[in-house]
Design a protein around this motif. Structure first.
Motif, short mmCIF file in Angstrom:
data_model
loop_
_atom_site.label_atom_id
_atom_site.label_comp_id
_atom_site.label_asym_id
_atom_site.label_seq_id
_atom_site.Cartn_x
_atom_site.Cartn_y
_atom_site.Cartn_z
N ASP A 97 0.83 -1.21 0.00
CA ASP A 97 0.00 0.00 0.00
C ASP A 97 0.86 1.25 0.00
O ASP A 97 0.62 2.20 -0.76
N LEU A 98 1.87 1.26 0.88
CA LEU A 98 2.74 2.43 0.98
C LEU A 98 3.54 2.61 -0.30
O LEU A 98 3.71 3.75 -0.79
N ALA A 99 4.04 1.52 -0.88
CA ALA A 99 4.81 1.61 -2.12
C ALA A 99 3.98 2.21 -3.24
O ALA A 99 4.48 3.01 -4.05
N ALA A 100 2.70 1.85 -3.28
CA ALA A 100 1.81 2.39 -4.32
C ALA A 100 1.61 3.90 -4.13
O ALA A 100 1.60 4.66 -5.11
N GLU A 101 1.48 4.35 -2.89
CA GLU A 101 1.32 5.78 -2.63
C GLU A 101 2.60 6.54 -2.95
O GLU A 101 2.56 7.65 -3.51
N LEU A 102 3.75 5.94 -2.60
CA LEU A 102 5.02 6.61 -2.88
C LEU A 102 5.30 6.69 -4.38
O LEU A 102 5.91 7.65 -4.86
N VAL A 127 8.67 8.06 -5.99
CA VAL A 127 9.60 7.41 -5.08
C VAL A 127 9.43 5.90 -5.22
O VAL A 127 8.32 5.38 -5.03
N GLU A 128 10.51 5.20 -5.53
CA GLU A 128 10.43 3.76 -5.75
C GLU A 128 10.84 2.98 -4.51
O GLU A 128 11.87 3.26 -3.90
N ARG A 178 3.09 12.54 10.79
CA ARG A 178 2.99 13.99 10.59
C ARG A 178 4.34 14.65 10.32
O ARG A 178 4.39 15.78 9.86
N ILE A 179 5.43 13.93 10.63
CA ILE A 179 6.75 14.56 10.49
C ILE A 179 7.66 13.78 9.53
O ILE A 179 8.87 13.95 9.54
N LEU A 180 7.06 12.94 8.68
CA LEU A 180 7.85 12.15 7.74
C LEU A 180 7.99 12.86 6.41
O LEU A 180 7.06 13.53 5.93
N ASP A 181 9.14 12.70 5.79
CA ASP A 181 9.40 13.19 4.44
C ASP A 181 9.10 12.04 3.47
O ASP A 181 9.90 11.11 3.35
N PHE A 182 7.97 12.10 2.81
CA PHE A 182 7.56 11.01 1.94
C PHE A 182 8.26 11.02 0.58
O PHE A 182 7.89 10.26 -0.31
N ASN A 183 9.27 11.87 0.47
CA ASN A 183 10.17 11.80 -0.69
C ASN A 183 11.48 11.10 -0.33
O ASN A 183 12.35 10.96 -1.19
N CYS A 215 10.75 7.25 5.43
CA CYS A 215 9.28 7.26 5.48
C CYS A 215 8.68 5.86 5.57
O CYS A 215 7.53 5.71 5.99
N VAL A 216 9.44 4.84 5.20
CA VAL A 216 8.91 3.47 5.27
C VAL A 216 9.05 2.87 6.66
O VAL A 216 8.51 1.80 6.94
N LEU A 217 9.77 3.56 7.56
CA LEU A 217 10.13 2.97 8.84
C LEU A 217 9.11 3.19 9.95
O LEU A 217 9.01 2.36 10.86
#
Length: 340
Positions: free
Chosen positions: A38-43, A48-49, A166-171, A176-178
């Motif tokens: 799910d997260l990989a699809a959003e990234l 972001v791969e 709220r404080i993650l950099d999704f780039n 962000c995966v942690l």
């Protein structure tokens, strides 16, 4: 509901030993669960791969929970607190101390502990936050233990609650995966028999830069960068060493041996760090409580979340000896040895 005054009690008689024990545990996770896929699809929508295999291989994480826009750390904390209070067989009015560990508070001030106190309908008892990042729950538990032993409190609510999403950099796929969101809590109470046996706390500010959120608020604007930054390799190298040292120091204070540990409940950051610590302590991996695969790294919430999960699943039983230990930004670390 009318607020209840904090209870009063007579302090322990001079010369008599005073101990603390965990009377109940609780936890709360946001409804929204994201698998690695799910997260990989959003990234991917951000360019972001990453992949399920990549995340599992490096961290052991398979899923995490994220809050929605209307949920705050205090909301998760209240849910976990109510479950812990129920498990302890008491009422919110019986609590006379609240310590909440968080790095993602609802507001700059007042403390999230005071917000939780209000939501629980408690009035008058001390309530404050502890900011030691992923070691926060160990710090908070140690402080509550000390205040109960001195007679300042009799029944403490100790909480770890985080909304790290709220404080993650999704780039930045390296961080962000942690992380995930959640809360865990315990009710700690005065006892005639030992519960918490020994604690050990440390910090080394020379390593501030390897795990931080280098931003602040000034004049209504954010100064600096309000998103999490981490040097993963530096954190890994420090974490395994200090966790072993702190565990051994705590055992020595308690007059116990590694073989006395029934369950190791470390901060749930990375499965390799956790397994490495267990091996250094000569513990079977069967004695390692692992929830990082389903929760990710929930910072100050990770230890009480893992504790409650293991208690409610029946793995941890009364009389078991537990080693709790955490390491986090600051650089902070510590351990607590207790008979559950």
């Amino acid at each position: 509901m009318n607020p209840s005054p904090a209870p009063s009690f007579a302090p322990a008689a001079p010369g008599l030993p005073r101990y603390t024990r965990i009377a109940g545990t609780g936890s709360m996770l946001p409804v929204r669960r994201l698998s690695n896929a799910d997260l990989a699809a959003e990234l991917a929508q951000r360019g972001v791969e990453t992949s399920d295999d990549w995340i599992i291989e490096r961290t052991g994480i398979r899923a995490r929970h994220f809050v929605d826009a209307d949920t705050h750390a205090s909301d998760l904390a209240v849910g976990a607190a109510r479950h812990a209070i129920e498990a302890a067989g008491c009422q919110p009015a019986d609590i006379d101390l609240i310590i909440l560990a968080t790095s993602t508070p609802d507001m700059v001030f007042p403390s999230t502990a005071c917000i939780v106190q209000n939501k629980l309908g408690i009035v008058g008892c001390p309530a404050f936050d502890v900011q030691a990042v992923c070691s926060g729950f160990v710090y908070a538990l140690t402080m509550a233990d000390s205040l109960i032993r001195t007679g300042t409190a009799r029944r403490a609510l100790v909480i770890g609650a985080e909304v790290f999403s709220r404080i993650l950099d999704f780039n930045d796929r390296g961080t962000c995966v942690l992380f995930g969101d959640g809360a865990g809590a315990v009710v700690l109470e005065a006892s005639d028999t030992p519960g918490i046996l020994a604690t050990d706390l440390h910090a080394d500010g020379r390593h501030v830069g390897i795990l931080c959120v280098p931003g602040t608020v000034s004049g209504g604007q954010v100064l600096g960068d309000p998103l999490l930054k981490m040097d993963g390799q530096a954190v890994f190298k420090l974490a395994v060493g200090v966790l072993e040292q702190s565990a051994r120091a705590t055992l020595e204070k308690a007059g116990r041996q590694e073989s006395d540990i029934d369950w190791l409940i470390p901060h749930q950051a990375n499965i390799r760090i956790m397994q490495g610590t267990a091996k250094r302590l000569k513990l079977s991996l069967d004695k390692l409580v692992v929830t990082v695969d389903q929760h990710g790294n929930t910072s100050a919430a990770s230890i009480p979340l893992a504790l409650d999960t293991a208690v409610r699943s029946g793995r941890i039983q009364r009389g078991d000896t537990l080693m709790l230990e955490g390491v986090g930004g600051g650089f902070t670390w510590g351990a607590v040895l207790l008979d559950y």
